[in-house]
Scaffold this active site. Structure first.
Site, mmCIF file in Angstrom:
data_model
loop_
_atom_site.group_PDB
_atom_site.id
_atom_site.type_symbol
_atom_site.label_atom_id
_atom_site.label_comp_id
_atom_site.label_asym_id
_atom_site.label_seq_id
_atom_site.Cartn_x
_atom_site.Cartn_y
_atom_site.Cartn_z
ATOM 1 N N ASP A 13 16.217 -22.751 82.840
ATOM 2 C CA ASP A 13 17.474 -22.855 82.085
ATOM 3 C C ASP A 13 17.293 -23.420 80.686
ATOM 4 O OD1 ASP A 13 18.745 -21.920 84.383
ATOM 5 O OD2 ASP A 13 19.054 -23.947 85.148
ATOM 6 N N LYS A 16 16.048 -19.417 77.665
ATOM 7 C CA LYS A 16 15.095 -18.300 77.484
ATOM 8 C C LYS A 16 15.821 -17.027 77.035
ATOM 9 C CE LYS A 16 13.686 -18.832 81.766
ATOM 10 N NZ LYS A 16 14.287 -20.137 82.113
ATOM 11 N N GLY A 40 19.154 -17.100 86.313
ATOM 12 C CA GLY A 40 20.446 -16.860 85.669
ATOM 13 C C GLY A 40 20.230 -16.969 84.181
ATOM 14 N N HIS A 41 20.243 -15.842 83.489
ATOM 15 C CA HIS A 41 19.914 -15.809 82.062
ATOM 16 C C HIS A 41 21.155 -15.427 81.256
ATOM 17 C CE1 HIS A 41 15.368 -15.087 83.046
ATOM 18 N NE2 HIS A 41 15.811 -16.244 83.457
ATOM 19 N N GLN A 223 12.628 -18.950 85.419
ATOM 20 C CA GLN A 223 12.330 -20.346 85.782
ATOM 21 C C GLN A 223 11.503 -21.016 84.666
ATOM 22 O OE1 GLN A 223 11.562 -17.902 88.703
ATOM 23 N NE2 GLN A 223 13.765 -18.010 88.749
HETATM 24 P P1 GDP Z 1 17.779 -19.428 80.792
HETATM 25 O O1 GDP Z 1 17.825 -19.344 82.268
HETATM 26 O O2 GDP Z 1 16.569 -20.135 80.286
HETATM 27 O O3 GDP Z 1 17.967 -18.102 80.110
HETATM 28 O O4 GDP Z 1 19.010 -20.343 80.353
HETATM 29 P P2 GDP Z 1 20.505 -20.319 80.972
HETATM 30 O O5 GDP Z 1 21.206 -19.115 80.485
HETATM 31 O O6 GDP Z 1 20.477 -20.554 82.440
HETATM 32 O O7 GDP Z 1 21.091 -21.651 80.368
HETATM 33 C C1 GDP Z 1 21.140 -21.910 78.982
HETATM 34 C C2 GDP Z 1 22.605 -22.137 78.576
HETATM 35 O O8 GDP Z 1 22.644 -22.696 77.285
HETATM 36 C C3 GDP Z 1 23.423 -20.857 78.498
HETATM 37 O O9 GDP Z 1 24.745 -21.128 78.834
HETATM 38 C C4 GDP Z 1 23.308 -20.484 77.011
HETATM 39 O O10 GDP Z 1 24.415 -19.689 76.572
HETATM 40 C C5 GDP Z 1 23.323 -21.840 76.369
HETATM 41 N N1 GDP Z 1 22.538 -21.962 75.115
HETATM 42 C C6 GDP Z 1 21.359 -21.384 74.792
HETATM 43 N N2 GDP Z 1 20.918 -21.843 73.607
HETATM 44 C C7 GDP Z 1 21.840 -22.736 73.179
HETATM 45 C C8 GDP Z 1 21.930 -23.594 72.024
HETATM 46 O O11 GDP Z 1 21.063 -23.626 71.168
HETATM 47 N N3 GDP Z 1 23.026 -24.400 71.952
HETATM 48 C C9 GDP Z 1 24.010 -24.415 72.898
HETATM 49 N N4 GDP Z 1 25.024 -25.254 72.729
HETATM 50 N N5 GDP Z 1 23.946 -23.628 73.994
HETATM 51 C C10 GDP Z 1 22.879 -22.813 74.125
HETATM 52 P P1 IMO Z 2 16.142 -19.462 85.273
HETATM 53 O O1 IMO Z 2 15.312 -18.220 85.168
HETATM 54 C C1 IMO Z 2 16.603 -23.382 87.131
HETATM 55 C C2 IMO Z 2 15.060 -23.803 91.200
HETATM 56 C C3 IMO Z 2 16.040 -24.070 92.332
HETATM 57 C C4 IMO Z 2 15.188 -24.922 93.238
HETATM 58 C C5 IMO Z 2 13.807 -24.275 93.098
HETATM 59 C C6 IMO Z 2 13.471 -23.291 94.206
HETATM 60 O O2 IMO Z 2 17.598 -19.240 85.075
HETATM 61 O O3 IMO Z 2 15.570 -20.548 84.432
HETATM 62 P P2 IMO Z 2 14.254 -20.793 94.696
HETATM 63 O O4 IMO Z 2 15.618 -20.235 94.962
HETATM 64 O O5 IMO Z 2 13.576 -20.205 93.515
HETATM 65 O O6 IMO Z 2 13.379 -20.787 95.907
HETATM 66 O O7 IMO Z 2 14.521 -22.361 94.366
HETATM 67 O O8 IMO Z 2 13.817 -23.597 91.861
HETATM 68 N N1 IMO Z 2 15.351 -22.603 90.398
HETATM 69 C C7 IMO Z 2 15.823 -22.643 89.140
HETATM 70 N N2 IMO Z 2 16.212 -23.683 88.379
HETATM 71 N N3 IMO Z 2 16.616 -22.138 86.616
HETATM 72 C C8 IMO Z 2 16.193 -21.088 87.355
HETATM 73 O O9 IMO Z 2 16.015 -19.849 86.834
HETATM 74 C C9 IMO Z 2 15.814 -21.306 88.699
HETATM 75 N N4 IMO Z 2 15.373 -20.502 89.689
HETATM 76 C C10 IMO Z 2 15.086 -21.313 90.728
HETATM 77 O O10 IMO Z 2 17.181 -24.759 91.862
HETATM 78 O O11 IMO Z 2 15.083 -26.213 92.704
HETATM 79 MG MG MG Z 3 19.050 -19.968 83.889
#
Ligand code: GDP
Ligand code: IMO
Ligand code: MG
Length: 421
Positions: A13, A16, A40-41, A223
């Protein structure tokens, strides 16, 4: 011609997808190489928000080809739901998706067992997403997995019978769970096979061919390094190699094409699920940062644990991945703080240790540095000189401590809220 890799440097999270979306404009092919619908991207384009679980976020660009590589574990239901959602938003996903014939499939029993094991583990649970990820990868290693290529084979029924028989023995004897019926599963998988048969390829062959022809590839990690099965905080990890090695194995491209590895890191740290987290905040401080960063999981909606930037985690990510640079995200979230802390190093039993340990992270004590905050809205900054001096000092200190250059700073979720250095 060359490949670039975007890899999570923390516990997932990191933002990415935001960075991948920003970089995708000039890329021909985007490849997911590991993980599954546990990811979850999130991408924000104008007022449109997209959350991707399996499909590379590059699909939003009208000419980009998106590949799901052999290292991914593919949930047919999640895949079709995602495709349908994109089609309903006028994105011709199926026209530009390519699926590896060597991808392993998540079957209903994988999710049943994942959920059951988590519940039964009580206080010892991992905190998985319950998407069946670990169980599917375990079956891959046990050599009882079902692959996308099997769906298109006349031997599908025979292979499925062998797998279902073995899994049913487990479901019944080990977990006391209801057995899976072969006929409806065979029917569902046959229908799925009809839907995807036009997009299935030997993706390693395809990608190396495209690279040889001069195309550009971006490898999309899911991840992060702290969740890597080998280099993460085992057992509180996911079940794949999230890091650079996993990108090569999970896409099948020759390592010689890989020219750039960009680690994504928040300007602070978060993690979802159980496991050690040295710079974690608690109580009011935790609530404050979670609220400022809207830190709730994009897949499960769970509140994310939050804490300060952890230098040793990033130094570890740099070593393991061979980072050529960092994209620092969500620095705007820190704009209201009077003071910002950096977890600059670790101590164990009172002695400074020189690296992120491979076991026993629970026992370290963090050495903190405190930096002045900037107390200014920075979301409109588009170049380094737009950032207030205290913010630049914070960024410079992170570079000094991690010894990795910062190549990009994200000051908001939107595509344009980005500074390239
Ligand atoms: P990922 O799994 O690495 O792609 O990241 P996620 O989408 O799970 O979580 C990142 C969250 O931060 C999302 O809700 C993005 O829309 C938000 N986000 C990404 N970059 C920024 C930033 O520079 N500032 C803020 N405020 N939010 C951001
Ligand atoms: P993105 O790609 C954050 C965490 C789960 C748990 C561990 C194992 O959005 O960054 P799993 O279901 O993979 O067997 O769970 O990994 N986890 C994540 N945490 N971002 C993710 O994906 C994750 N995918 C799995 O919360 O701790
Ligand atoms: Mg994510």
């Amino acid at each position: 011609m060359s490949a670039k890799l975007v890899v999570g440097a923390q516990w997932g999270d990191e933002g990415k997808a935001k960075v991948i979306d920003f970089l995708s404009g000039e890329i021909n092919l985007i490849v997911r190489y590991q993980g599954g619908a546990n990811a979850g991207h999130t991408v924000l384009v104008g007022d449109q928000k997209y959350i991707f679980h399996l499909i590379p976020s590059g699909i939003l660009y009208p000419k980009t080809i998106c590949v799901i590589g052999n290292g991914v574990v593919l949930d047919p239901v999640a895949f079709i739901t995602e495709v349908d959602d994109l089609m309903s938003r006028n994105i011709d996903a199926m026209e530009r998706l390519v699926l590896s014939d060597a991808c392993h499939l998540i079957l209903p029993m994988h999710q049943m067992i994942d959920a059951h094991r988590e519940t039964a583990a009580g206080g010892k649970k991992i905190g998985t997403t319950k998407r069946g990820i670990g169980i599917c990868y375990a079956d891959k290693m046990m050599r009882v997995g079902l692959r996308v290529g099997d769906l298109l084979s006349h031997r599908l029924r025979e292979r499925l019978e062998h797998i279902v028989e073995a899994k049913n023995r487990e479901l019944k004897n080990l977990y006391n769970l209801p057995e899976v019926k072969i006929d409806p599963l065979f029917e569902d998988l046959s229908k799925f096979a009809q839907k995807i048969k036009g997009i299935v390829k030997n993706t390693s062959l395809y990608l190396n061919g495209e690279l040889a022809r001069g195309k550009t590839v971006l490898l999309e990690g899911a991840q992060g390094t702290g969740l890597d099965i080998d280099y993460g905080t085992y057992p509180y990890v996911t079940s794949s190699n999230t890091t650079t090695g996993g990108a090569i194995a999970g896409s099948g491209i020759s390592f010689q094409y890989l020219k750039e590895v960009i680690g994504i890191s928040k300007a602070y740290t978060t993690r979802v699920g159980e496991g050690p987290f040295p710079t974690e905040l608690h109580g009011e401080e935790e609530e404050r940062l979670r609220k400022l960063g809207s830190e709730f999981g994009a897949t499960t909606g769970r509140p994310r644990r939050v804490g300060w930037f952890d230098v040793e985690l990033i130094r570890h990510a740099s070593r393991v991945n061979g980072l050529t640079g960092i994209a620092l995200t969500k620095i705007d979230v820190l704009s209201s703080y009077d003071q910002i802390k950096i977890g600059a190093g670790y101590k164990l039993k009172g002695e400074k240790i020189d690296a992120f340990p491979s076991t026993g992270l629970e026992d370290v004590e963090v050495i903190y540095e405190t930096m002045p905050g900037w107390k200014t809205d920075i979301s409109k900054a588009r170049k380094l000189s737009d950032l207030p001096p205290a913010c630049r000092t914070y960024v410079d200190r992170l570079v000094e401590l991690t010894e990795v250059p910062i190549k990009l700073i994200s000051v908001g979720a939107g595509r344009e809220e980005t500074i390239v250095l």
